[in-house]
Enzyme design. Structure first.
Site, PDB file in Angstrom:
ATOM      1  N   SER A  71    -112.631 -43.118  25.416  1.00 26.97           N
ATOM      2  CA  SER A  71    -112.387 -44.158  26.405  1.00 26.97           C
ATOM      3  C   SER A  71    -113.563 -44.235  27.375  1.00 26.97           C
ATOM      4  CB  SER A  71    -111.051 -43.874  27.103  1.00 26.97           C
ATOM      5  OG  SER A  71    -110.553 -45.021  27.739  1.00 26.97           O
ATOM      6  N   ASP A 192    -104.388 -49.066  18.778  1.00 25.46           N
ATOM      7  CA  ASP A 192    -104.890 -48.890  20.147  1.00 25.46           C
ATOM      8  C   ASP A 192    -104.717 -50.179  20.943  1.00 25.46           C
ATOM      9  OD1 ASP A 192    -106.336 -48.482  22.496  1.00 25.46           O
ATOM     10  OD2 ASP A 192    -107.897 -47.323  21.493  1.00 25.46           O
ATOM     11  N   HIS A 212    -104.182 -45.341  21.517  1.00 29.64           N
ATOM     12  CA  HIS A 212    -105.361 -44.990  22.311  1.00 29.64           C
ATOM     13  C   HIS A 212    -105.524 -43.485  22.463  1.00 29.64           C
ATOM     14  CE1 HIS A 212    -108.627 -45.950  24.992  1.00 29.64           C
ATOM     15  NE2 HIS A 212    -108.122 -45.198  25.943  1.00 29.64           N
TER      16      HIS A 212
END
Length: 241
Positions: A71, A192, A212
């Site tokens: 991320s 995700d 995610h």
């Protein structure tokens, strides 16, 4: 010895990687340093200063390792390629060249999130911890696992988190990734919710049954995927589904 450095994302420290510990092979050295301001690591005097961030992380991000950023951690790792010697390979997990994309998270949604954060930072962070898990097969169970790992105590200082949100809003590493100094691999959970469908589809490795946070839902598959890349960092490395 093959070396792998794992870098966490916004609002979550390095404890997020603990579910992978049981899946690493003996020939892989794995480190999980915290970003400045996370865990017990002091924050930067100026959390917005990328050069200062690079200087703080230089001892953790060596050129003989594969850097894997999740991320925001992936976005920052890519940005640090302009400040540090290139690694053997870079892995972007759940991240493209920018955070806000067409079909993914629109800029106005991130702007609303930043306004909410300015009003009540910790409540907004806790909301994000739950929201990012909506693509996992069992979001409530994944949230319980996440809280078991990181606890319910307040997260990093507001200045560190605000700087992270600023980078999510403004940082674009497209030019660096168009001409990278090392192999770059992209891994995405096939469900995700933070990635646009086109970004998920274009990832070289897609993890089935994950959103995610595949370290919570598919730690075995994610560890196997990262191990393959760390052993032979080439664009053709394949991962189990």
């Amino acid at each position: 010895m093959n070396r792998l450095v794992l870098l966490s994302g916004w609002g979550i420290d390095a404890r997020i990687w603990r579910p992978l510990e049981a899946h690493w092979p003996a020939d892989l050295e794995v480190t999980t340093p915290d970003w400045p301001g996370y865990g017990a690591r002091p924050g930067l005097d100026d959390p917005d200063d990328l050069a200062a961030l690079a200087a703080a992380m230089a001892g953790d991000l060596s050129a003989d390792a594969v850097w894997a950023g999740w991320s925001l951690g992936g976005l920052l790792a890519a940005a640090l390629l302009d400040h540090l010697p290139a690694p053997r390979a870079l892995v972007l997990l759940g991240m493209g060249p920018r955070f806000c994309t067409e079909g993914g998270i629109p800029p106005q949604e991130l702007a609303a999130f930043r306004r909410a954060f300015a009003r009540d930072g910790e409540a907004t962070r806790q909301h994000f911890l739950r929201w990012q898990l909506q693509g996992e097969p069992a979001p409530r169970a994944a949230h319980r696992r996440l809280i078991d790992l990181i606890g319910r105590e307040p997260g990093p200082e507001a200045a560190t988190l605000a700087a992270g949100l600023e980078r999510l809003a403004t940082l674009d590493v497209s030019a660096r990734l168009d001409a990278p100094p090392c192999p770059v691999h992209r891994i995405a959970g096939e469900r995700d919710p933070l990635l646009a469908p086109a970004l998920r589809a274009s990832a070289e490795q897609r993890l089935a049954g994950a959103g995610h946070c595949p370290m919570l839902s598919r730690p075995d598959a994610l560890a196997a995927c990262l191990t393959r890349i760390a052993r032979a960092p080439a664009p053709t490395a394949e991962c189990p589904s």
